[in-house]
Design an enzyme around this catalytic site. Structure first.
Site, PDB file in Angstrom:
ATOM      1  N   HIS A  43      32.630  41.894  39.881  1.00 47.19           N
ATOM      2  CA  HIS A  43      33.575  43.081  39.336  1.00 47.19           C
ATOM      3  C   HIS A  43      33.746  44.074  40.251  1.00 47.19           C
ATOM      4  O   HIS A  43      33.303  45.133  40.146  1.00 47.19           O
ATOM      5  CB  HIS A  43      32.750  43.412  37.983  1.00 47.19           C
ATOM      6  CG  HIS A  43      33.753  44.486  37.036  1.00 47.19           C
ATOM      7  ND1 HIS A  43      33.331  44.426  35.672  1.00 47.19           N
ATOM      8  CD2 HIS A  43      34.785  45.236  37.138  1.00 47.19           C
ATOM      9  CE1 HIS A  43      34.536  45.389  35.140  1.00 47.19           C
ATOM     10  NE2 HIS A  43      35.281  45.795  36.287  1.00 47.19           N
ATOM     11  N   GLU A  70      35.743  39.467  37.532  1.00 47.55           N
ATOM     12  CA  GLU A  70      36.116  40.383  36.215  1.00 47.55           C
ATOM     13  C   GLU A  70      36.816  41.523  36.824  1.00 47.55           C
ATOM     14  O   GLU A  70      36.582  42.021  38.032  1.00 47.55           O
ATOM     15  CB  GLU A  70      34.438  40.919  35.590  1.00 47.55           C
ATOM     16  CG  GLU A  70      33.894  39.961  35.052  1.00 47.55           C
ATOM     17  CD  GLU A  70      32.707  40.545  34.265  1.00 47.55           C
ATOM     18  OE1 GLU A  70      31.943  39.671  33.469  1.00 47.55           O
ATOM     19  OE2 GLU A  70      32.446  41.868  34.639  1.00 47.55           O
ATOM     20  N   HIS A 190      26.956  41.934  28.771  1.00 50.94           N
ATOM     21  CA  HIS A 190      26.695  43.535  28.722  1.00 50.94           C
ATOM     22  C   HIS A 190      25.166  43.720  27.994  1.00 50.94           C
ATOM     23  O   HIS A 190      25.163  43.615  26.852  1.00 50.94           O
ATOM     24  CB  HIS A 190      27.668  44.283  28.196  1.00 50.94           C
ATOM     25  CG  HIS A 190      27.769  45.600  28.563  1.00 50.94           C
ATOM     26  ND1 HIS A 190      28.410  45.969  29.646  1.00 50.94           N
ATOM     27  CD2 HIS A 190      27.287  46.572  28.165  1.00 50.94           C
ATOM     28  CE1 HIS A 190      28.473  47.207  29.928  1.00 50.94           C
ATOM     29  NE2 HIS A 190      27.353  47.739  28.971  1.00 50.94           N
TER      30      HIS A 190
END
Length: 237
Positions: A43, A70, A190
């Site tokens: 990410h 991401e 997450h």
């Protein structure tokens, strides 16, 4: 079996803390694959405080499993993804100064924008996924964007797991059922951990992939990276 994609942002954070190339991000990613993980996730953020844009390009050359990138689809991110062409791009609506992702897309409010961005990636042959809260209306909105998958934002599940896991997972089950009815693939991520991953994976119908970084790396400090990757794989069977 739900696939495990390991987010290596924390490895880059550790490397960046001292400069140089220790730990070697590319070697760690290759080792994680060798230990059995079915994907690598990064990410990159605009300030490159952990994963750098160059890391993303370098990882594309060596990742042998699925490569998932991401990020918030700003122009620089879109350019990066179209150049790298990972297996999957996951769109996350995080602010520039966000410490970590903290919400899913409003797929109704941002539907036109998401549709436009997703079409660019799909035209390039990249599978798309968008980060969403466990809300049936947001899942319905995701369908209209043209995305291939959604990634369920699981912080609320992780927070509520210890006090009432059945209540914590209920909205995720409902969102997953809606996604299945609309023929949208389901990812999740997450704050998933060794403590809560098995219950989640056993109860979410059609769960294709989980992306785990922070907890997995922290657990590996005590238990070892090879061991922890395989502990996750066993819980996902």
């Amino acid at each position: 079996m739900t696939k495990l994609s390991v987010n290596v942002n924390k490895i880059a954070t550790l490397r960046n803390a001292r400069g140089g190339n220790v730990p070697n991000l590319l070697k760690v990613a290759s080792d994680i694959e060798r230990f059995g993980a079915q994907g690598i996730t990064v990410h990159p953020r605009p300030d490159e405080r952990h994963i750098r844009y160059r890391d993303t390009r370098d990882l594309k050359k060596i990742v042998a499993t699925e490569f998932n990138v991401e990020g918030n689809p700003n122009p620089k991110f879109i350019e990066l993804v179209l150049g790298v062409k990972p297996d999957q791009v996951t769109l996350v609506p995080d602010a520039v100064d966000a410490i970590t992702s903290n919400s899913g897309w409003d797929t109704i409010k941002h539907q036109e924008f998401l549709r436009e961005v997703i079409s660019k990636f799909k035209d390039a042959g990249i599978r798309t996924s968008i980060f969403v809260d466990p809300d049936e209306q947001m899942v319905k909105g995701a369908k209209s964007t043209g995305t291939d998958r959604i990634e369920l934002y699981t912080e609320s599940y992780a927070t509520g797991y210890s006090s009432n896991k059945e209540m914590a997972i209920k909205p995720f089950i409902e969102a997953a059922k809606m996604a299945n009815s609309l023929n949208i693939g389901i990812n999740a991520g997450h704050d998933l951990s060794l403590e809560n991953i098995q219950f989640f994976s056993e109860n979410i119908p059609g769960l294709l992939e989980v992306s785990i970084g922070h907890a997995l790396i922290c657990e590996s400090l005590y238990l070892g990276l090879d061991n922890v990757v395989n502990m996750y794989l066993n819980k996902l069977k």
